[in-house]
Design an enzyme around this catalytic site. Structure first.
Site, PDB file in Angstrom:
ATOM      1  N   ASP A   1       1.882  38.902  36.618  1.00 31.78           N
ATOM      2  CA  ASP A   1       2.354  38.290  35.376  1.00 31.78           C
ATOM      3  C   ASP A   1       1.191  37.613  34.653  1.00 31.78           C
ATOM      4  O   ASP A   1       0.696  36.574  35.090  1.00 31.78           O
ATOM      5  CB  ASP A   1       3.435  37.253  35.672  1.00 31.78           C
ATOM      6  CG  ASP A   1       4.770  37.895  36.018  1.00 31.78           C
ATOM      7  OD1 ASP A   1       5.217  38.778  35.255  1.00 31.78           O
ATOM      8  OD2 ASP A   1       5.367  37.508  37.033  1.00 31.78           O
TER       9      ASP A   1
ATOM     10  N   HIS B   1       3.374  42.840  41.461  1.00 31.09           N
ATOM     11  CA  HIS B   1       3.658  42.503  40.068  1.00 31.09           C
ATOM     12  C   HIS B   1       2.744  41.371  39.622  1.00 31.09           C
ATOM     13  O   HIS B   1       2.705  40.299  40.239  1.00 31.09           O
ATOM     14  CB  HIS B   1       5.119  42.087  39.914  1.00 31.09           C
ATOM     15  CG  HIS B   1       5.563  41.941  38.491  1.00 31.09           C
ATOM     16  ND1 HIS B   1       5.927  43.017  37.701  1.00 31.09           N
ATOM     17  CD2 HIS B   1       5.699  40.842  37.715  1.00 31.09           C
ATOM     18  CE1 HIS B   1       6.278  42.580  36.495  1.00 31.09           C
ATOM     19  NE2 HIS B   1       6.137  41.265  36.481  1.00 31.09           N
TER      20      HIS B   1
ATOM     21  N   SER C   1       6.167  39.096  42.609  1.00 32.24           N
ATOM     22  CA  SER C   1       5.301  38.557  41.565  1.00 32.24           C
ATOM     23  C   SER C   1       4.322  37.566  42.169  1.00 32.24           C
ATOM     24  O   SER C   1       4.725  36.540  42.735  1.00 32.24           O
ATOM     25  CB  SER C   1       6.123  37.856  40.485  1.00 32.24           C
ATOM     26  OG  SER C   1       5.274  37.139  39.609  1.00 32.24           O
TER      27      SER C   1
ATOM     28  N   MET D   1      13.779  41.223  30.935  1.00 27.87           N
ATOM     29  CA  MET D   1      13.573  39.834  31.351  1.00 27.87           C
ATOM     30  C   MET D   1      14.933  39.158  31.509  1.00 27.87           C
ATOM     31  O   MET D   1      15.736  39.130  30.570  1.00 27.87           O
ATOM     32  CB  MET D   1      12.737  39.076  30.327  1.00 27.87           C
ATOM     33  CG  MET D   1      11.289  39.524  30.221  1.00 27.87           C
ATOM     34  SD  MET D   1      10.363  39.344  31.761  1.00 27.87           S
ATOM     35  CE  MET D   1      10.488  37.574  32.055  1.00 27.87           C
TER      36      MET D   1
ATOM     37  N   GLY E   1       9.732  36.525  42.645  1.00 31.39           N
ATOM     38  CA  GLY E   1       8.596  35.640  42.889  1.00 31.39           C
ATOM     39  C   GLY E   1       8.886  34.651  43.995  1.00 31.39           C
ATOM     40  O   GLY E   1       8.585  34.884  45.161  1.00 31.39           O
ATOM     41  N   SER E   2       9.509  33.525  43.643  1.00 27.80           N
ATOM     42  CA  SER E   2       9.778  32.491  44.639  1.00 27.80           C
ATOM     43  C   SER E   2      10.717  32.976  45.730  1.00 27.80           C
ATOM     44  O   SER E   2      10.658  32.487  46.870  1.00 27.80           O
ATOM     45  CB  SER E   2      10.355  31.246  43.954  1.00 27.80           C
ATOM     46  OG  SER E   2      11.510  31.565  43.196  1.00 27.80           O
TER      47      SER E   2
ATOM     48  N   HIS F   1       2.198  43.011  33.954  1.00 28.86           N
ATOM     49  CA  HIS F   1       3.117  42.611  32.884  1.00 28.86           C
ATOM     50  C   HIS F   1       2.383  41.663  31.941  1.00 28.86           C
ATOM     51  O   HIS F   1       2.112  40.513  32.292  1.00 28.86           O
ATOM     52  CB  HIS F   1       4.333  41.946  33.535  1.00 28.86           C
ATOM     53  CG  HIS F   1       5.332  41.398  32.568  1.00 28.86           C
ATOM     54  ND1 HIS F   1       6.317  40.500  32.945  1.00 28.86           N
ATOM     55  CD2 HIS F   1       5.533  41.616  31.243  1.00 28.86           C
ATOM     56  CE1 HIS F   1       7.052  40.199  31.908  1.00 28.86           C
ATOM     57  NE2 HIS F   1       6.596  40.855  30.855  1.00 28.86           N
TER      58      HIS F   1
ATOM     59  N   ASP G   1      13.144  41.348  35.865  1.00 29.65           N
ATOM     60  CA  ASP G   1      12.227  40.268  36.233  1.00 29.65           C
ATOM     61  C   ASP G   1      12.794  38.942  35.767  1.00 29.65           C
ATOM     62  O   ASP G   1      13.061  38.760  34.583  1.00 29.65           O
ATOM     63  CB  ASP G   1      10.862  40.524  35.586  1.00 29.65           C
ATOM     64  CG  ASP G   1       9.824  39.465  35.927  1.00 29.65           C
ATOM     65  OD1 ASP G   1      10.109  38.583  36.745  1.00 29.65           O
ATOM     66  OD2 ASP G   1       8.718  39.531  35.357  1.00 29.65           O
ATOM     67  N   GLY G   2      12.976  38.016  36.719  1.00 27.74           N
ATOM     68  CA  GLY G   2      13.394  36.672  36.354  1.00 27.74           C
ATOM     69  C   GLY G   2      14.562  36.166  37.173  1.00 27.74           C
ATOM     70  O   GLY G   2      15.690  36.613  36.975  1.00 27.74           O
ATOM     71  N   GLY G   3      14.295  35.297  38.120  1.00 31.72           N
ATOM     72  CA  GLY G   3      15.363  34.698  38.902  1.00 31.72           C
ATOM     73  C   GLY G   3      16.060  35.650  39.854  1.00 31.72           C
ATOM     74  O   GLY G   3      17.190  35.374  40.288  1.00 31.72           O
TER      75      GLY G   3
ATOM     76  N   GLY H   1       7.566  32.881  30.724  1.00 29.27           N
ATOM     77  CA  GLY H   1       6.639  31.782  30.592  1.00 29.27           C
ATOM     78  C   GLY H   1       6.512  30.904  31.823  1.00 29.27           C
ATOM     79  O   GLY H   1       5.495  30.251  32.014  1.00 29.27           O
TER      80      GLY H   1
ATOM     81  N   MET I   1      -0.128  35.619  31.472  1.00 29.63           N
ATOM     82  CA  MET I   1       0.379  34.749  30.414  1.00 29.63           C
ATOM     83  C   MET I   1      -0.779  34.118  29.647  1.00 29.63           C
ATOM     84  O   MET I   1      -1.791  33.760  30.249  1.00 29.63           O
ATOM     85  CB  MET I   1       1.236  33.630  31.021  1.00 29.63           C
ATOM     86  CG  MET I   1       2.404  34.117  31.848  1.00 29.63           C
ATOM     87  SD  MET I   1       3.307  32.709  32.555  1.00 29.63           S
ATOM     88  CE  MET I   1       4.549  33.564  33.518  1.00 29.63           C
TER      89      MET I   1
ATOM     90  N   MET J   1       2.298  39.287  29.165  1.00 31.46           N
ATOM     91  CA  MET J   1       3.033  38.373  28.289  1.00 31.46           C
ATOM     92  C   MET J   1       2.011  37.709  27.373  1.00 31.46           C
ATOM     93  O   MET J   1       1.768  36.488  27.425  1.00 31.46           O
ATOM     94  CB  MET J   1       3.799  37.357  29.138  1.00 31.46           C
ATOM     95  CG  MET J   1       4.972  37.969  29.857  1.00 31.46           C
ATOM     96  SD  MET J   1       5.817  36.815  30.975  1.00 31.46           S
ATOM     97  CE  MET J   1       4.871  37.098  32.470  1.00 31.46           C
TER      98      MET J   1
END
Length: 245
Positions: free
Chosen positions: A37, A35, A10, A139, A197-198, A68, A175-177, A144, A39, A70
Site C-alpha cells: 500500500d 500487497h 498488506s 476498497m 493487514g492487521s 496499490h 481491501d479494507g477491514g 489512507g 500512500m 494510493m
C-alpha cells in the site's frame, strides 16, 4: 474453472523495523501475494513508503508484488514502481483524469494493470476500461489508514462488479477491514483475492501468521457460491514468474 482464493497480506500492518523479515515470514506462512500500500499524504491522508522501499524488499520473496498506488498523480511514478519489482500495479479511478491512458501505460511497462474504487465511487466508473484490466480492487474502507472497520455497504458493489466482469480473466480483489469474520461474505459476493493487514500480522511471527492466513482462507472458501465460474484462465498463486494468463 473456479479460481483459487488469493490471500494478499498488506505489509502496511507489518513491523517496519524488520520489514524484510516480516515479508519472509508471511511468504513462509502461506501468503499468495504481497500487497504493498503506497500512500502519498495527498490523495490519502497518510504517507507510507515508495518505490525505493519496494526495491529494497523485492529480494525477500519470489511471490507476486501487488502494488496499490494510493497516490495522485500516478502516471509519473509508474515506471519507477515497475522497475522496483511490482508485478501488478493498481491505480485509483479517482486519482487522475485519463484512466484508460494510465492503464495502457502500465501494460506498456510489462505489468498487470489494476484499478481501485473508493467506497463512494460507483462501479460504472470502470465500465469502459474493463478490457484494459487484470484486476479490480474494491476498497471496503476509506483509503489512507490501516485497522479500519469493514464497510458492509460495499458487498453489493462487489456483487455487481462480479457480474460486470463476466468471463473476462480479471481478478476481483477486496481491501479494507477483511478478517476471518467477513471473508465468507466477501467471497460469496464474488471476490477471489482478499487483502488483509492487521488480521494477518496479529501475533508473534510465522506460526501465528500462518494460522491467521489459513483461517481467512478457510472462511473465504466456505463462503463461495458452489461451482461459481470466474472464467477459464487464472492468475496463479505462486511466484511472480508465473503471473500469466
Amino acid at each position: 474453472m473456479t479460481r483459487e482464493i488469493i490471500i494478499a497480506p498488506s505489509i502496511l500492518a507489518a513491523n517496519f523495523a524488520r520489514l524484510g523479515e516480516e515479508i519472509a515470514a508471511i511468504d513462509a506462512a502461506g501468503a499468495d501475494w504481497i500487497h504493498c500500500d503506497v500512500m502519498d499524504g495527498h490523495f490519502v491522508p497518510n504517507i507510507s513508503f515508495g518505490a525505493d522501499v519496494i526495491k529494497a524488499v523485492r529480494p525477500c520473496t519470489a511471490k507476486i508484488f501487488d502494488v496499490h498506488l494510493m497516490i495522485s498523480p500516478a502516471d509519473p511514478y509508474l515506471e519507477a514502481f515497475a522497475k522496483a519489482g511490482a508485478d501488478i500495479i493498481t491505480i485509483h479511478a479517482e486519482a487522475g483524469p485519463h484512466l484508460d491512458r494510465s492503464l495502457q501505460a502500465i501494460r506498456a511497462l510489462g505489468k498487470k494493470a489494476g484499478v481501485s474504487l473508493c467506497p463512494s465511487t460507483p462501479e460504472g466508473a470502470i465500465e469502459y476500461v474493463l478490457d484494459r484490466l487484470d484486476l479490480i480492487l474494491v476498497m471496503t474502507v476509506n483509503p489512507g489508514f490501516g485497522g479500519q472497520s469493514f464497510l458492509g455497504s460495499q458487498i453489493e458493489k462487489i456483487r455487481r462488479i462480479r457480474q460486470m466482469i463476466g468471463d473476462r480473466p480479471i481478478r476481483l480483489e477486496v481491501d479494507g477491514g477483511v478478517t476471518r469474520d467477513n471473508a465468507a461474505a466477501v467471497a460469496g459476493a464474488g471476490a477471489d483475492a482478499l487483502v488483509a493487514g492487521s488480521a494477518v500480522f496479529r501475533g508473534n511471527g510465522r506460526a501465528d501468521y500462518a494460522n491467521n492466513i489459513a483461517a481467512i482462507r478457510a472462511a473465504a472458501e466456505a463462503g463461495r457460491v458452489p461451482k461459481l465460474q470466474y472464467g477459464s484462465t487464472s492468475l496463479l498463486r505462486t511466484g511472480a514468474s508465473e503471473l500469466v494468463r
